[in-house]
Design an enzyme around this catalytic site. Structure first.
Site, PDB file in Angstrom:
ATOM      1  N   LYS A 117      24.420  35.233  29.013  1.00  0.00           N
ATOM      2  CA  LYS A 117      25.069  36.846  28.531  1.00  0.00           C
ATOM      3  C   LYS A 117      24.277  37.443  27.893  1.00  0.00           C
ATOM      4  CE  LYS A 117      29.826  35.988  30.102  1.00  0.00           C
ATOM      5  NZ  LYS A 117      31.214  36.034  29.714  1.00  0.00           N
ATOM      6  N   LYS A 201      26.210  31.567  40.880  1.00  0.00           N
ATOM      7  CA  LYS A 201      27.458  31.450  41.086  1.00  0.00           C
ATOM      8  C   LYS A 201      28.092  32.827  41.664  1.00  0.00           C
ATOM      9  CE  LYS A 201      29.413  32.144  36.575  1.00  0.00           C
ATOM     10  NZ  LYS A 201      30.263  32.040  35.536  1.00  0.00           N
ATOM     11  N   LYS A 204      31.524  38.442  39.025  1.00  0.00           N
ATOM     12  CA  LYS A 204      32.057  39.797  39.239  1.00  0.00           C
ATOM     13  C   LYS A 204      30.979  41.038  38.897  1.00  0.00           C
ATOM     14  CE  LYS A 204      34.412  38.930  35.082  1.00  0.00           C
ATOM     15  NZ  LYS A 204      35.453  38.195  34.535  1.00  0.00           N
TER      16      LYS A 204
HETATM   17  P1  TYM Z   1      36.272  33.286  33.355  1.00  0.00           P
HETATM   18  O1  TYM Z   1      37.140  34.622  32.932  1.00  0.00           O
HETATM   19  O2  TYM Z   1      34.651  34.004  33.436  1.00  0.00           O
HETATM   20  O3  TYM Z   1      36.589  32.841  34.721  1.00  0.00           O
HETATM   21  C1  TYM Z   1      38.079  32.428  34.918  1.00  0.00           C
HETATM   22  C2  TYM Z   1      38.185  31.176  35.635  1.00  0.00           C
HETATM   23  O4  TYM Z   1      37.337  31.196  36.883  1.00  0.00           O
HETATM   24  C3  TYM Z   1      36.442  30.246  37.074  1.00  0.00           C
HETATM   25  N1  TYM Z   1      35.449  30.824  37.724  1.00  0.00           N
HETATM   26  C4  TYM Z   1      34.782  30.219  39.046  1.00  0.00           C
HETATM   27  N2  TYM Z   1      35.134  28.938  39.616  1.00  0.00           N
HETATM   28  C5  TYM Z   1      34.504  28.832  40.867  1.00  0.00           C
HETATM   29  N3  TYM Z   1      33.550  29.408  41.209  1.00  0.00           N
HETATM   30  C6  TYM Z   1      33.004  30.459  40.521  1.00  0.00           C
HETATM   31  N4  TYM Z   1      32.158  31.262  41.055  1.00  0.00           N
HETATM   32  C7  TYM Z   1      33.817  30.903  39.399  1.00  0.00           C
HETATM   33  N5  TYM Z   1      33.655  32.023  38.459  1.00  0.00           N
HETATM   34  C8  TYM Z   1      34.800  31.970  37.486  1.00  0.00           C
HETATM   35  C9  TYM Z   1      36.014  30.002  35.670  1.00  0.00           C
HETATM   36  O5  TYM Z   1      35.713  28.766  35.798  1.00  0.00           O
HETATM   37  C10 TYM Z   1      37.413  29.905  34.953  1.00  0.00           C
HETATM   38  O6  TYM Z   1      38.074  28.970  35.059  1.00  0.00           O
HETATM   39  N6  TYM Z   1      35.844  31.365  28.849  1.00  0.00           N
HETATM   40  C11 TYM Z   1      36.801  31.537  30.002  1.00  0.00           C
HETATM   41  C12 TYM Z   1      38.303  32.156  29.915  1.00  0.00           C
HETATM   42  C13 TYM Z   1      38.935  31.166  28.633  1.00  0.00           C
HETATM   43  C14 TYM Z   1      39.534  30.113  28.778  1.00  0.00           C
HETATM   44  C15 TYM Z   1      40.393  29.744  27.730  1.00  0.00           C
HETATM   45  C16 TYM Z   1      39.496  29.072  29.800  1.00  0.00           C
HETATM   46  C17 TYM Z   1      39.041  31.766  27.401  1.00  0.00           C
HETATM   47  N7  TYM Z   1      39.784  30.721  26.677  1.00  0.00           N
HETATM   48  C18 TYM Z   1      40.846  28.473  27.388  1.00  0.00           C
HETATM   49  C19 TYM Z   1      40.279  27.903  29.513  1.00  0.00           C
HETATM   50  C20 TYM Z   1      40.801  27.612  28.178  1.00  0.00           C
HETATM   51  C21 TYM Z   1      36.242  32.398  31.085  1.00  0.00           C
HETATM   52  O7  TYM Z   1      35.278  33.263  30.653  1.00  0.00           O
HETATM   53  O8  TYM Z   1      36.468  32.505  32.576  1.00  0.00           O
END
Ligand code: TYM
Length: 338
Positions: A117, A201, A204
């Site tokens: 990032k 992957k 967005k």
């Molecule tokens: P974030 O917002 O990037 O993504 C949210 C969730 O979606 C999953 N995900 C995917 N799964 C499969 N294929 C993909 N292409 C794909 N893109 C995203 C992510 O693995 C995630 O589960 N850091 C985290 C948010 C967070 C969090 C937490 C999660 C903050 N605190 C505590 C769990 C526990 C994040 O940025 O997810």
């Protein structure tokens, strides 16, 4: 080995920084829905994580309602699970500071998501982006959550959460105070790839508008994106082995499997030998069937901020009732005067 004796508790979150897409749905939200019927679950909107990169304030607010609507439209039930926004529960930030003093620089230096990032110009990245995984550990452990449903890309952050929990327990001689949280990653959909490049992957922020299916895409947009999805000229193989070295084909088969609850092998038993001219329309119909109703419900809910706000406020109150006493104990363990 963790000897933690507390109850099983599920927690996860999604950043409020962009449109919800098929990867978020299959990797995370769909699991949230299934788990709520079996366990105590907390699902939050990670608005504090979102501001680690610049967010227009009005957009951030709208995005927060957007993700709340996605949870509800996909079937997360606010009467069963606790749904709230991270910034509304001060305990996250309080524990995050203490964890900043537990985590080691070397651990954070290894985080690949920061490197991705921040890019080449890491000097200009926010400090928040660097300590982002520490806040994530606090999100989880402030509820003493034991299980965390996420996609594959969060695996390293979950490992860091376990390291922080273990070091805290050890340093403060508080054995098993925090559980070592388990990621729940397995299953189809844990890593959905870009429709334009099977090695990246689905995200967005992909510059190609056809790379990512958003939950709010209408039927035409979904069908168009699948039609334009990158493939190769070969027909689908009859066995899974034949998907090796064919990442784009493997991704489309994987999406079909994840949405139908079938295995890749079962999908290939049905479509093996057929070309993408036959498979893509079947996949488009399936995605429209499963995703378009969620998008429609999201549009309806997003127009009702008052309702969404009431769900979030109720959830934040329930969440704080769990988290505040944990912070109180932590402050005592650390040696802060009451
Ligand atoms: P974030 O917002 O990037 O993504 C949210 C969730 O979606 C999953 N995900 C995917 N799964 C499969 N294929 C993909 N292409 C794909 N893109 C995203 C992510 O693995 C995630 O589960 N850091 C985290 C948010 C967070 C969090 C937490 C999660 C903050 N605190 C505590 C769990 C526990 C994040 O940025 O997810």
């Amino acid at each position: 080995m963790s000897g933690y004796q507390g109850p099983m508790r599920v927690l996860s979150g999604i950043q409020t920084s962009g449109g919800m897409h098929l990867g978020n749905y299959l990797g995370a939200i769909r699991k949230f829905v299934d788990l709520q019927h079996e366990h105590e679950c907390l699902y939050f909107l990670a608005d504090m994580h979102s501001i680690t990169v610049w967010q227009e304030p009005e957009k951030l607010r709208a995005q927060t309602f957007h993700i709340a609507a996605a949870y509800l439209a996909a079937g997360v039930d606010p009467n069963i699970a606790t749904i709230f926004h991270q910034s509304a529960v001060r305990a996250h930030a309080q524990l995050a500071w203490i964890f900043n003093c537990v985590a080691r620089l070397g651990w954070l230096d290894r985080m690949t998501q920061f490197k991705d990032k921040a890019g080449k110009d890491a000097e200009r990245a926010s400090v928040g982006l660097y300590t982002y995984p520490v806040l994530q550990a606090a999100d989880i452990l402030v509820y003493k959550a034991t299980h965390v449903p996420v996609g594959q890309d969060q695996k390293q952050h979950l490992e860091l959460s376990r390291d922080i929990a273990g070091k805290f327990n050890h340093d403060f001689n508080a054995p098993d105070f925090f559980p070592l949280p388990e990621p729940l990653i397995k299953g189809p959909g844990a890593k959905i790839m870009s429709l334009r490049d099977g090695s990246k992957k689905m995200s967005k922020s992909d510059p190609s508008e056809n790379a990512c299916i958003f939950l709010r895409d209408d039927a035409d947009a979904i069908a168009r994106k699948i039609k334009k999805a990158k493939t190769d000229p070969e027909p689908l193989p009859s066995e899974e082995k034949g998907l090796e070295d064919r990442p784009e084909a493997a991704n489309l088969v994987g999406i079909y499997a994840a949405l139908t609850g079938k295995s890749n092998a079962e999908v290939l038993a049905e479509f093996g030998g057929q070309g993408f001219g036959a498979f893509k329309p079947a996949l488009a119909d399936l995605v429209v069937d499963k995703i378009a109703p969620i998008g429609n419900e999201m549009r309806r809910l997003e127009a009702d901020h008052a309702y969404l706000q009431s769900v979030l406020d109720g959830g934040a109150e329930r969440a704080a009732a769990i988290a505040d006493p944990v912070v109180k104990e932590v402050k005592d363990i650390v040696g802060f005067v009451a």
